[in-house]
Enzyme design. Sequence first.
Site, PDB file in Angstrom:
ATOM      1  N   SER A  14       0.824  -1.228   0.000  1.00 24.60           N
ATOM      2  CA  SER A  14       0.000   0.000   0.000  1.00 24.60           C
ATOM      3  C   SER A  14       0.849   1.266   0.000  1.00 24.60           C
ATOM      4  O   SER A  14       0.378   2.328   0.414  1.00 24.60           O
ATOM      5  CB  SER A  14      -0.968   0.029   1.195  1.00 24.60           C
ATOM      6  OG  SER A  14      -1.857  -1.057   1.139  1.00 24.60           O
ATOM      7  N   LYS A  15       2.084   1.164  -0.485  1.00 26.17           N
ATOM      8  CA  LYS A  15       2.949   2.338  -0.562  1.00 26.17           C
ATOM      9  C   LYS A  15       2.789   3.063  -1.899  1.00 26.17           C
ATOM     10  O   LYS A  15       3.167   4.224  -2.037  1.00 26.17           O
ATOM     11  CB  LYS A  15       4.407   1.923  -0.355  1.00 26.17           C
ATOM     12  CG  LYS A  15       4.661   1.349   1.033  1.00 26.17           C
ATOM     13  CD  LYS A  15       6.054   0.768   1.158  1.00 26.17           C
ATOM     14  CE  LYS A  15       6.252   0.130   2.530  1.00 26.17           C
ATOM     15  NZ  LYS A  15       7.572  -0.538   2.641  1.00 26.17           N
ATOM     16  N   ILE A  16       2.235   2.364  -2.880  1.00 29.02           N
ATOM     17  CA  ILE A  16       1.858   2.940  -4.168  1.00 29.02           C
ATOM     18  C   ILE A  16       0.445   2.453  -4.470  1.00 29.02           C
ATOM     19  O   ILE A  16       0.134   1.275  -4.259  1.00 29.02           O
ATOM     20  CB  ILE A  16       2.829   2.516  -5.282  1.00 29.02           C
ATOM     21  CG1 ILE A  16       4.225   3.111  -5.033  1.00 29.02           C
ATOM     22  CG2 ILE A  16       2.318   2.958  -6.653  1.00 29.02           C
ATOM     23  CD1 ILE A  16       5.275   2.693  -6.055  1.00 29.02           C
TER      24      ILE A  16
END
Length: 313
Positions: A278-280
């Site tokens: 969930s970092k991109i």
Amino acid sequence: MATSPIKDYTLKGVSSFWQLAQRFGESGGFMAREVAKASDILFEMCSDIRCTKFLSFTANLVATGLRGVIAEMIREGLVDVIITTGGTLDHDIARSLGGAYLKGDFDEDDKKLRTRGIHRLGNIFVPVESYGPIIERFTRAMLQDLYDREHLSTRELAEEIGKRLDDENSILAQAYKKKIPIYIPGIVDSSFGTQLFIASQKRRLFIDLLRDEKELMDIVFSAQKTGGIIIGGGISKHHLLWYNQYREGLDYAVGITTSQEYDGSLSGAKLNEAISWSKIKTHAKVALVYGDATIVLPLILLALYERRGALKG
């Protein structure tokens, strides 16, 4: 699934890198197409007024002439937040204050260089007198000026350095002038950081990393959209990605690296891997160019400037 046919191209009529990047995109081949994609995403990211733009990079690049290109990015308004490593402070201070970094060779005899008092950084030679002594004198004088301040964040330290440097190619000076915050989570891993430690043995001095983290959180949560320009890997890359996971990830990401993913390292991890953390965002626009940043970054920036008409003369 790809549906567009690969097109041959020639260089006839090409008078700018933006035109060449367009032909790269049509050619469909390997990193040429990824360079074209990175150019398009960077243009869209920098044109999106709702997007807060993060830049991360490693310190080795500041030892090269790319330092001026990064300072120019700041002047041209392409960056809102910077995350970098401790060595960036070292190289920027040393070079701003007259330290002579020299063209060298990857294959030079390092034992002989040591006897001559020369550090080697890849194919760059850094004479001892152009590095440590300059940084140490500067840092001691600055900390003396700041003697009454017991708590300093890395962002505040970067600002204090920047306002004392008079060099248009200084990243820290340009960031100070443009009010662009710089965060250095690994600040003690540097000559500058060693001077902080030495000073802390003689006075009350605390580096407030948690204040930096609070500021980064506030920036991330207040942003409508975020984009990342990620040059190289290490702690600066991870820090940029880490804080953006708290808003479900970046909306745009452009990366430049020479690292490979097969050892499981963060530096080598493809940007798509960050989607699983969930970092991109799953719908983010992403490009990852494998290549030397000293070659790739100026080319995609030139295409952007040509497209925007931002540089005059």
